[in-house]
Scaffold this motif. Structure first.
Motif, short mmCIF file in Angstrom:
data_model
loop_
_atom_site.label_atom_id
_atom_site.label_comp_id
_atom_site.label_asym_id
_atom_site.label_seq_id
_atom_site.Cartn_x
_atom_site.Cartn_y
_atom_site.Cartn_z
N ARG A 812 33.20 45.18 -9.59
CA ARG A 812 33.44 45.76 -10.91
C ARG A 812 34.82 45.39 -11.42
O ARG A 812 35.11 45.56 -12.61
CB ARG A 812 33.27 47.28 -10.87
CG ARG A 812 34.24 47.98 -9.97
CD ARG A 812 34.24 49.50 -10.13
NE ARG A 812 32.95 50.10 -10.23
CZ ARG A 812 32.18 50.47 -9.20
NH1 ARG A 812 32.59 50.21 -7.96
NH2 ARG A 812 31.02 51.03 -9.38
N TYR A 813 35.70 44.93 -10.52
CA TYR A 813 37.02 44.46 -10.93
C TYR A 813 36.96 42.93 -10.96
O TYR A 813 37.04 42.30 -9.90
CB TYR A 813 38.10 44.93 -9.95
CG TYR A 813 38.04 46.41 -9.67
CD1 TYR A 813 38.30 47.33 -10.68
CD2 TYR A 813 37.72 46.89 -8.40
CE1 TYR A 813 38.25 48.68 -10.43
CE2 TYR A 813 37.67 48.25 -8.15
CZ TYR A 813 37.92 49.15 -9.17
OH TYR A 813 37.86 50.49 -8.94
N PRO A 814 36.81 42.32 -12.13
CA PRO A 814 36.61 40.88 -12.19
C PRO A 814 37.71 40.09 -11.48
O PRO A 814 37.44 39.07 -10.86
CB PRO A 814 36.62 40.58 -13.69
CG PRO A 814 36.25 41.87 -14.34
CD PRO A 814 36.81 42.94 -13.46
N VAL A 815 38.96 40.56 -11.59
CA VAL A 815 40.05 39.84 -10.95
C VAL A 815 40.69 40.68 -9.86
O VAL A 815 40.86 40.25 -8.74
CB VAL A 815 41.09 39.40 -11.99
CG1 VAL A 815 42.24 38.70 -11.32
CG2 VAL A 815 40.45 38.47 -13.01
N SER A 816 41.06 41.92 -10.15
CA SER A 816 41.61 42.81 -9.14
C SER A 816 41.59 44.22 -9.68
O SER A 816 41.47 44.43 -10.89
CB SER A 816 43.05 42.41 -8.78
OG SER A 816 43.92 42.73 -9.85
N PRO A 817 41.68 45.23 -8.80
CA PRO A 817 41.84 46.60 -9.30
C PRO A 817 43.13 46.71 -10.10
O PRO A 817 44.01 45.86 -10.01
CB PRO A 817 41.91 47.43 -8.02
CG PRO A 817 41.36 46.58 -6.95
CD PRO A 817 41.66 45.17 -7.35
N ARG A 818 43.23 47.75 -10.89
CA ARG A 818 44.44 47.94 -11.70
C ARG A 818 45.56 48.46 -10.81
O ARG A 818 46.14 49.52 -11.01
CB ARG A 818 44.14 48.91 -12.84
CG ARG A 818 43.15 48.33 -13.83
CD ARG A 818 42.75 49.34 -14.87
NE ARG A 818 41.86 48.73 -15.87
CZ ARG A 818 41.31 49.40 -16.86
NH1 ARG A 818 41.54 50.69 -17.00
NH2 ARG A 818 40.54 48.79 -17.72
N PHE A 819 45.82 47.65 -9.80
CA PHE A 819 46.77 48.08 -8.78
C PHE A 819 48.17 48.23 -9.34
O PHE A 819 48.91 49.13 -8.98
CB PHE A 819 46.79 47.06 -7.63
CG PHE A 819 47.71 47.44 -6.51
CD1 PHE A 819 47.27 48.30 -5.52
CD2 PHE A 819 49.00 46.98 -6.45
CE1 PHE A 819 48.10 48.66 -4.49
CE2 PHE A 819 49.85 47.33 -5.43
CZ PHE A 819 49.39 48.18 -4.44
N PHE A 820 48.55 47.33 -10.24
CA PHE A 820 49.92 47.32 -10.71
C PHE A 820 50.20 48.43 -11.71
O PHE A 820 51.29 48.51 -12.26
CB PHE A 820 50.24 45.96 -11.34
CG PHE A 820 50.09 44.83 -10.37
CD1 PHE A 820 50.90 44.74 -9.25
CD2 PHE A 820 49.11 43.87 -10.56
CE1 PHE A 820 50.75 43.71 -8.35
CE2 PHE A 820 48.96 42.83 -9.67
CZ PHE A 820 49.78 42.75 -8.56
N ALA A 821 49.20 49.29 -11.99
CA ALA A 821 49.45 50.43 -12.87
C ALA A 821 50.36 51.45 -12.20
O ALA A 821 50.91 52.32 -12.86
CB ALA A 821 48.14 51.10 -13.27
#
Length: 960
Positions: A812-821
């Motif tokens: 569901r995360y095309p590139v990566s989770p919104r980790f850098f949030a």
């Protein structure tokens, strides 16, 4: 009207071929569904839910024919497909049944049949043709019938029509209850290489002529059953005495030209193909109901009036020994006339272009920000070109772009052609309407990248766009690249100096430890040279930007000097590797990353000495069979090369032993396929993962496994291996490996946070942990027995791990989770606000005493890396990924797009007012500068809204 297009052509990372035929939104697939097929179709926006039937060509094999079928079936089912027919040779049903331990869906009805006679559907008749089958040593009829019935019952259990699954359904436990782990299903025909190869004649149904109602009104034909009578072939006399016949009101029927798919792997199969009547009459639907069948072994025509048979396209899938332009094969192609176009699928005439283009675009972006961690992907043009005299006057754009260099135009073809031939490449499309065949290039053709310069151009276009929109970031990228290239120059200079110095060194005595064998370095600074290769970093099924999981950990080993000087010619280190799970297309991705050959993927395959399969979900082990076979072939090529160089029959060789730690189901699956691949398990030494649970009372604790582990310990200098049951599914495991020099590697597999795993992984040097979902989806993570990003961080903190590699991200995360949030420290502090289940409760322990300053201190000491496909990173560099943050966020938010999926009604919809238009550019690159300027102007915002404040609000909502 129908459309036929080449959806896939064979490449390094996708060995199959697929012809896609579309009739009014219904899709039929012909060819080989090799590993990577589902991902390639998905990256081109092709909907699997439209598939109705799949016709497997060639001979049943896992590596290049059905390796991608499990992922395709699961994805098609999840997209809403309710019914699918699969046809192939005698072994096709057995091959599907061999997946029984890992494939289950109760929402789709699968029919698997040996194609022995005409297959008729609403749009066409498919005639299966078996080529080159030698005399079969058949089993007793009763045994064959019992085997067929058992295989059918297995498939019906895998795909039941009644609802069985739920939120916490365990497919592995379901399979374990119904299928014995030790029971192998006998393959119906074990004559691999000597059996028949499946080919097909595709004959679309004749389209009935349209009734001209307007002319009927003008003639005065009553609007009643009279008109139906005329359509049925009867005449009608008007009151004026004029006779109205059928041909006056009904247009002539439209006969659609046929397509032939030939799969000819050897000359023996070609000799049989020359004897077949490929222009044989195909019965109509009504005639099929009367029992009439196509007979390709006879030149006799069926009774009744018949349209002259015409073939518009023939796909030639040829093995290496069947040359398409030999005298015999040219004569074979001539028989189909000058209007037939031949698509040549011989290995020498197919370019090794990149199959997963959007993944390549991501790789180009990542190489911008960190060129040392991502290799330039391997591509190669075709070895040979189609002779000019056979090329069509106007070759499709897909052919022109893929087979010729940009500075070398096509040679002028001969206008008086005996037949036309083009190479098999993705994107060739034919639209057949009556006797008219239009050759075009589909949107698939825009996805191809075939050479190094095309990849470089893509990267330069991306950098140019960043320079226009974010010059500060572009400057940082240039500085990073300059630093990298200078470092590479210094490294190469050191290598040259070392080569000069070692050439004069005499054979000196070695220390006892060096003479005894290769040992892991005792210098703990060498731990930083341990590298991680992220072959695949996704979960469940292959996706556009992420393939399914596969991770290689390379361990630096010192070499005995004599070995080095004799066989490695000055190499300072050699590596031995550990493979952690092996999803679909692992070998293909490695080939694309390192290129083919002894110094490319072969070296990486030979280095792997231990494979650990955590559990039997398909995304963790469906690449294992191909990996084992490719590794064997790599060793064979290596030995031939060494014997040739040394000219010595007693030259010492690398040991080809592969230690396999896995559930019992994994080796049972390999043993079943060994019936078709004799010697597949030669050199494979299996240890049941339960052996390392250290339960002496268990029958799994056997002297045999203990002896194998002793050899494994000596080979890799391992002190201990400990395994615990993962919180995921039946027979799922997490493990920790400790070496004699103190290095410790821990791998979670798929699991909820597990305190037992923390216990065996205390003070681990490197923790590789799944992070399937981001924190706002904690409820889903609990339901599906996975971990969130913050939970993985919590496990690392409780383990006291200083190096954390996060992988296995949800698709569901095309590139990566919104980790850098949020930073790692903020996420760790936020764990206390999450509503944990009983498995994750231990993460909350001692958090009350953890203030913000302590969390940030831990954050600064932690070396954390988020995995991306194709990443190669050393432990000493894991802390550097944070420097990529700004560039990665900019690229991911603004310059990478998901493929546009086909609409359900096959109509291209106009974009709504105010929405950006999906950009298109040369080579499929989604960053055409003018298009992006328009997108920025027309769209109110293209910036991702996952900022720090929103992340906190999501976490608070979860806690509620």
């Amino acid at each position: 009207m129908f459309t036929a297009r080449v959806a896939i052509h064979p490449t390094s990372d996708l060995p199959g071929t697929l012809l896609q035929c579309d009739f009014s939104g219904h899709r039929f697939l012909f060819g080989r569904v090799a590993e990577g097929t589902q991902r390639a179709l998905l990256s081109r926006g092709s909907k699997l839910s439209r598939a109705r039937q799949i016709f497997m060509t060639g001979q049943t094999s896992f590596v290049d024919q059905i390796g991608g079928l499990p992922g395709l079936l699961l994805s098609a089912s999840d997209q809403g497909l309710k019914e699918l027919g699969i046809y192939g040779d005698k072994n096709i049903a057995w091959a599907v049944a061999s997946l029984r331990h890992a494939v289950f869906r109760d929402s789709i009805d699968i029919t698997v049949r040996h194609a022995t006679q005409d297959i008729v559907n609403d749009f066409m008749t498919v005639v299966p043709v078996e080529l080159g089958g030698q005399e079969d040593i058949r089993m007793a009829p009763d045994d064959a019938k019992a085997l067929d019935e058992y295989i059918a019952s297995v498939i019906s259990t895998m795909f039941p029509k009644t609802k069985k699954s739920g939120n916490n359904f365990d497919e592995i436990a379901y399979a374990a209850k119904r299928f014995s782990t030790d029971q192998l299903i006998r393959v119906p025909d074990a004559r691999r290489g000597k059996g028949p190869s499946m080919s097909y004649i595709i004959q679309p149904h004749t389209v009935r002529g349209k009734f001209n109602a307007k002319k009927a009104d003008e003639l005065g034909v009553p609007r009643d059953s009279t008109r139906n009578s005329i359509i049925g072939g009867n005449s009608y006399t008007l009151p004026s005495g004029r006779v109205v016949t059928t041909d006056m009101l009904v247009d002539p029927d439209q006969y659609l030209k046929r397509i032939i798919y030939l799969d000819i792997p050897t000359l023996r199969h070609f000799e049989d193909a020359r004897k077949k009547n490929w222009l044989a009459d195909v019965p109509t639907s009504a005639e099929h109901k009367m029992g009439m069948r196509t007979n390709v072994n006879s030149l006799d025509r069926l009774p009744g009036t018949r349209q002259d048979v015409a073939v518009c396209v023939i796909v030639h899938q040829l093995g290496p020994e069947v040359h398409p332009f030999s005298e015999e094969y040219v004569e074979f192609m001539k028989q189909f006339g000058p209007d037939c176009e031949h698509i040549i699928g011989h290995p020498d005439y197919i370019p090794d272009s990149i199959s997963h283009t959007r993944s390549a675009q991501l790789n180009a972006a990542l190489r911008l920000v960190s060129p040392g961690n991502f290799n330039q992907l391997y591509t190669a043009p075709a070895k040979s070109q189609i002779p000019a005299k056979y090329l069509p006057l106007t070759p499709p754009a897909a052919v022109a772009r893929l087979t010729q260099p940009t500075d070398s135009p096509f040679l002028e073809p001969d206008e008086k052609q005996e037949f036309r031939a083009i190479p098999l490449v993705t994107g060739i499309e034919y639209r057949v309407k009556g006797s008219t065949v239009e050759s075009t290039s589909s949107e698939f053709a825009q996805e191809a990248l075939t050479n190094y310069s095309a990849l470089v151009d893509m990267q330069e276009e991306l950098l140019t766009d960043i320079m226009v929109r974010a010059p500060d970031l572009a400057e940082r990228i240039k500085l990073a690249q300059d630093k990298y290239f200078k470092r590479q120059e210094r490294y190469m200079e050191r290598r040259r100096k070392h080569a000069r110095s070692t050439s004069d060194v005499s054979n000196s005595s070695s220390s006892e430890s060096e003479i005894e064998g290769i040992a892991v370095s005792e210098d703990k600074k060498a731990f930083g040279n341990v590298s991680i290769i992220a072959v695949g970093t996704g979960s469940a099924v292959p996706a556009v930007f992420r393939n399914v999981i596969g991770t290689i950990v390379r361990l630096p080993f010192y070499e005995p000097p004599n070995y080095k000087r004799t066989y490695w010619k000055g190499t300072l280190f050699m590596s031995k590797s550990i493979l952690l799970d092996c999803g679909e297309s692992t070998v293909g991705n490695l080939t694309r990353m390192f290129g083919p050959g002894p110094d490319g993927v072969d070296q990486k395959l030979r280095e792997v000495k231990l494979a650990f399969i955590s559990h039997m979900h398909g995304d963790h082990h469906f690449g294992l069979l191909s990996f084992v076979k490719a590794r064997q072939e790599a060793f064979t090529r290596y030995r031939i090369r060494r014997l040739s160089e040394a000219n010595l029959s007693n030259t010492p060789m690398d040991d080809n032993t592969l230690f396999l730690i896995a559930p019992q189901m994994a080796v049972s699956w390999l043993e079943e396929w060994e019936q078709l691949y004799p010697g597949l398990l030669d050199g494979v030494r299996f240890i049941d993962a339960r052996f390392f649970l250290r339960e002496p009372e268990s029958p799994i604790y056997t002297p045999h496994f203990a002896a194998v582990f002793s050899d494994l310990s000596q080979s890799l200098n391992i002190a201990t291996i400990r395994v615990v049951k993962a919180v995921h599914c039946l027979d799922s495991y997490s493990g920790s490996i400790e070496f004699h020099n103190g290095f410790k590697l821990s791998y979670s597999g798929d699991t909820r946070p597990n305190e037992n795993f923390v216990d065996i992984g205390k003070n681990t040097s490197l923790l590789i942990h799944e992070a399937t979902m981001d924190d706002p989806l904690l409820a889903d993570a609990i339901s599906k027995r996975h971990s969130t990003v913050s939970e993985a961080l919590g496990v690392a903190r409780h383990m006291n791990a200083r190096n954390l590699f996060l992988t296995h991200f949800s698709q569901r995360y095309p590139v990566s989770p919104r980790f850098f949030a949020a930073s790692a420290g903020e996420r760790l502090s936020g764990i206390r606000e999450l509503r944990e289940d009983r498995h994750g409760m231990f993460l909350l322990r001692n958090l009350s005493s953890l203030n913000k300053e302590d969390a940030e201190n831990w954050n600064r000491s932690l070396k954390l890396t988020l995995a991306y496909d194709g990443m190669i990173i050393k432990m000493k560099d894991m802390h550097k990924q944070g420097a990529w943050t700004d560039v990665l966020r900019f690229v991911f938010k603004n310059l990478l797009t998901e493929p546009e999926e086909e609409s359900d009604d096959l109509v291209v919809k106009e974009p709504q007012k105010g929405q950006p238009i999906a950009p298109k550019a040369r080579g499929g690159a989604p960053w055409d500068k003018n298009a992006w300027k328009k997108r920025k102007r027309d769209s109110p915002s293209v910036v991702d809204t996952a900022e720090r404040g929103e992340y906190r609000r999501a976490a608070e909502g979860n806690a509620e």
